[in-house]
Design a protein around this motif. Sequence first.
Motif, mmCIF file in Angstrom:
data_model
loop_
_atom_site.group_PDB
_atom_site.id
_atom_site.type_symbol
_atom_site.label_atom_id
_atom_site.label_comp_id
_atom_site.label_asym_id
_atom_site.label_seq_id
_atom_site.Cartn_x
_atom_site.Cartn_y
_atom_site.Cartn_z
ATOM 1 N N PRO A 140 0.829 -1.220 0.000
ATOM 2 C CA PRO A 140 0.000 0.000 0.000
ATOM 3 C C PRO A 140 0.857 1.262 0.000
ATOM 4 N N HIS A 141 0.440 2.246 -0.766
ATOM 5 C CA HIS A 141 1.154 3.530 -0.815
ATOM 6 C C HIS A 141 0.200 4.571 -1.399
ATOM 7 N N PRO A 142 0.157 5.774 -0.808
ATOM 8 C CA PRO A 142 -0.803 6.779 -1.291
ATOM 9 C C PRO A 142 -0.636 7.127 -2.767
ATOM 10 N N LEU A 143 0.563 6.978 -3.320
ATOM 11 C CA LEU A 143 0.759 7.380 -4.717
ATOM 12 C C LEU A 143 0.471 6.264 -5.712
ATOM 13 N N THR A 144 0.278 5.040 -5.208
ATOM 14 C CA THR A 144 0.035 3.936 -6.142
ATOM 15 C C THR A 144 -1.324 3.262 -5.929
ATOM 16 N N ASP A 145 -1.880 3.390 -4.719
ATOM 17 C CA ASP A 145 -3.157 2.719 -4.436
ATOM 18 C C ASP A 145 -4.220 3.158 -5.454
ATOM 19 N N GLY A 146 -4.944 2.200 -5.965
ATOM 20 C CA GLY A 146 -6.074 2.500 -6.848
ATOM 21 C C GLY A 146 -5.706 2.803 -8.293
ATOM 22 N N LEU A 147 -4.426 2.736 -8.640
ATOM 23 C CA LEU A 147 -4.046 3.059 -10.025
ATOM 24 C C LEU A 147 -4.138 1.846 -10.945
ATOM 25 N N GLY A 148 -4.343 0.679 -10.377
ATOM 26 C CA GLY A 148 -4.431 -0.526 -11.202
ATOM 27 C C GLY A 148 -3.083 -1.026 -11.696
ATOM 28 N N LEU A 149 -2.017 -0.666 -11.022
ATOM 29 C CA LEU A 149 -0.688 -1.157 -11.433
ATOM 30 C C LEU A 149 -0.618 -2.671 -11.250
ATOM 31 N N ALA A 150 0.093 -3.332 -12.139
ATOM 32 C CA ALA A 150 0.241 -4.788 -12.031
ATOM 33 C C ALA A 150 1.425 -5.098 -11.114
ATOM 34 N N VAL A 151 1.180 -5.997 -10.155
ATOM 35 C CA VAL A 151 2.251 -6.415 -9.237
ATOM 36 C C VAL A 151 3.325 -7.169 -10.027
ATOM 37 N N ASN A 152 4.572 -6.926 -9.636
ATOM 38 C CA ASN A 152 5.742 -7.551 -10.279
ATOM 39 C C ASN A 152 5.949 -7.101 -11.725
ATOM 40 N N ARG A 153 5.403 -5.927 -12.042
ATOM 41 C CA ARG A 153 5.624 -5.330 -13.366
ATOM 42 C C ARG A 153 6.173 -3.917 -13.149
ATOM 43 N N PRO A 154 6.775 -3.312 -14.184
ATOM 44 C CA PRO A 154 7.244 -1.921 -14.047
ATOM 45 C C PRO A 154 6.084 -0.968 -13.763
ATOM 46 N N PHE A 155 6.418 0.231 -13.335
ATOM 47 C CA PHE A 155 5.430 1.265 -12.992
ATOM 48 C C PHE A 155 4.904 1.902 -14.287
ATOM 49 N N ASP A 156 3.991 1.173 -14.936
ATOM 50 C CA ASP A 156 3.519 1.596 -16.243
ATOM 51 C C ASP A 156 2.239 2.427 -16.083
ATOM 52 N N HIS A 157 2.440 3.731 -15.838
ATOM 53 C CA HIS A 157 1.291 4.619 -15.602
ATOM 54 C C HIS A 157 1.773 6.061 -15.815
ATOM 55 N N PRO A 158 0.905 6.941 -16.371
ATOM 56 C CA PRO A 158 1.346 8.332 -16.625
ATOM 57 C C PRO A 158 1.814 9.074 -15.374
ATOM 58 N N ASN A 159 1.412 8.616 -14.189
ATOM 59 C CA ASN A 159 1.899 9.282 -12.968
ATOM 60 C C ASN A 159 3.391 9.021 -12.718
ATOM 61 N N PHE A 160 3.958 8.042 -13.453
ATOM 62 C CA PHE A 160 5.376 7.702 -13.260
ATOM 63 C C PHE A 160 6.081 7.800 -14.616
ATOM 64 N N PRO A 161 6.215 9.043 -15.120
ATOM 65 C CA PRO A 161 6.738 9.193 -16.485
ATOM 66 C C PRO A 161 8.227 8.875 -16.580
ATOM 67 N N LEU A 162 8.612 8.384 -17.757
ATOM 68 C CA LEU A 162 10.035 8.268 -18.074
ATOM 69 C C LEU A 162 10.520 9.664 -18.427
ATOM 70 N N LEU A 163 11.697 10.028 -17.959
ATOM 71 C CA LEU A 163 12.233 11.346 -18.298
ATOM 72 C C LEU A 163 12.880 11.280 -19.677
ATOM 73 N N PRO A 164 12.978 12.434 -20.354
ATOM 74 C CA PRO A 164 13.694 12.416 -21.634
ATOM 75 C C PRO A 164 15.138 12.003 -21.380
ATOM 76 N N GLN A 165 15.707 11.214 -22.282
ATOM 77 C CA GLN A 165 17.118 10.835 -22.090
ATOM 78 C C GLN A 165 17.968 12.084 -22.277
ATOM 79 N N SER A 166 18.877 12.314 -21.350
ATOM 80 C CA SER A 166 19.630 13.574 -21.423
ATOM 81 C C SER A 166 20.521 13.617 -22.655
ATOM 82 N N ALA A 167 20.920 12.431 -23.152
ATOM 83 C CA ALA A 167 21.774 12.418 -24.339
ATOM 84 C C ALA A 167 20.948 12.555 -25.620
ATOM 85 N N GLY A 168 19.625 12.489 -25.499
ATOM 86 C CA GLY A 168 18.756 12.444 -26.680
ATOM 87 C C GLY A 168 18.640 13.783 -27.392
#
Length: 273
Positions: A245-273
Amino acid sequence: MNDADLEIAMDSTVPMSDEDVTAFRNDGWAVVRNVVPREVALHLRDQFFAHKTAAAAVEKERADYVDELKVQHVVHREVTLPATFRAATLSRRMASVAEQLLGVEQVQMFRTSLFEKLPTSDGGGATGLHQDYPYAPVDRSRGLTIWVALGDLPEEMGALRFVEGSHRFGSLGRDEVFRPDNDYVKHRASNERWPLTPPLALAAGDATVHTDLTVHGADPNRSGATRLGLANLYMDPETLYTGAPHPLTDGLGLAVNRPFDHPNFPLLPQSAG
Ligand SMILES: O=C(O)CCC(=O)C(=O)O
């Protein structure tokens, strides 16, 4: 400064030497100067205070803190902050620091928090020693926090202090906020006389960076002004969600044992990109 200028100022990288990176990995923390250009840091500070006055709805988190510890700080999560903050926290500049220190090509945002520490004269107190890892629903210790000074912080304002090398102690559990009766961190700190790094003076835009296992805290703010620290926790995108349980993840429907695949956890632009 306007928002377009901010984006331009943050669309660059912060070069670090191999020695800087090695020192961070050995010590578990580092000071990195000018992560955010000074004018950007001061603009964010102004935006925060303008927004705070305009919007009465300020989130006071951690309602489950024991009462006497609520004076540590007021935590403002990203949803309560002006949109401008997002351009800074998801910028190439921040990404470049996190990538180099974590040793990955791209990082993922876990959370942004603004820690507002009131002066002692207004009832503010110290931030107790703790690690960040025991609070996060993550399967590995592959996160770090970039804590940016929004304003010039002389030593007496209470920037973070660290127990150097404590990222090798393992996970020490929840701290006195939840276990006032049995705080293992406090117990070890006092029994083993853990020394703290000296109080720091930071200029606006300077940052400290710490790993998610580094024990840290802050002295009370003995100045007459509010201390603002913008703390961004970035992680290796390979990190998996545990389902705890965590206030920032509860109720988002994240799959257990999978990466944090949700817009609330964005990948940052690669700095070398
Ligand atoms: O700013 C503070 O007093 C606490 C911040 C903190 O604990 C963190 O950023 O991990």
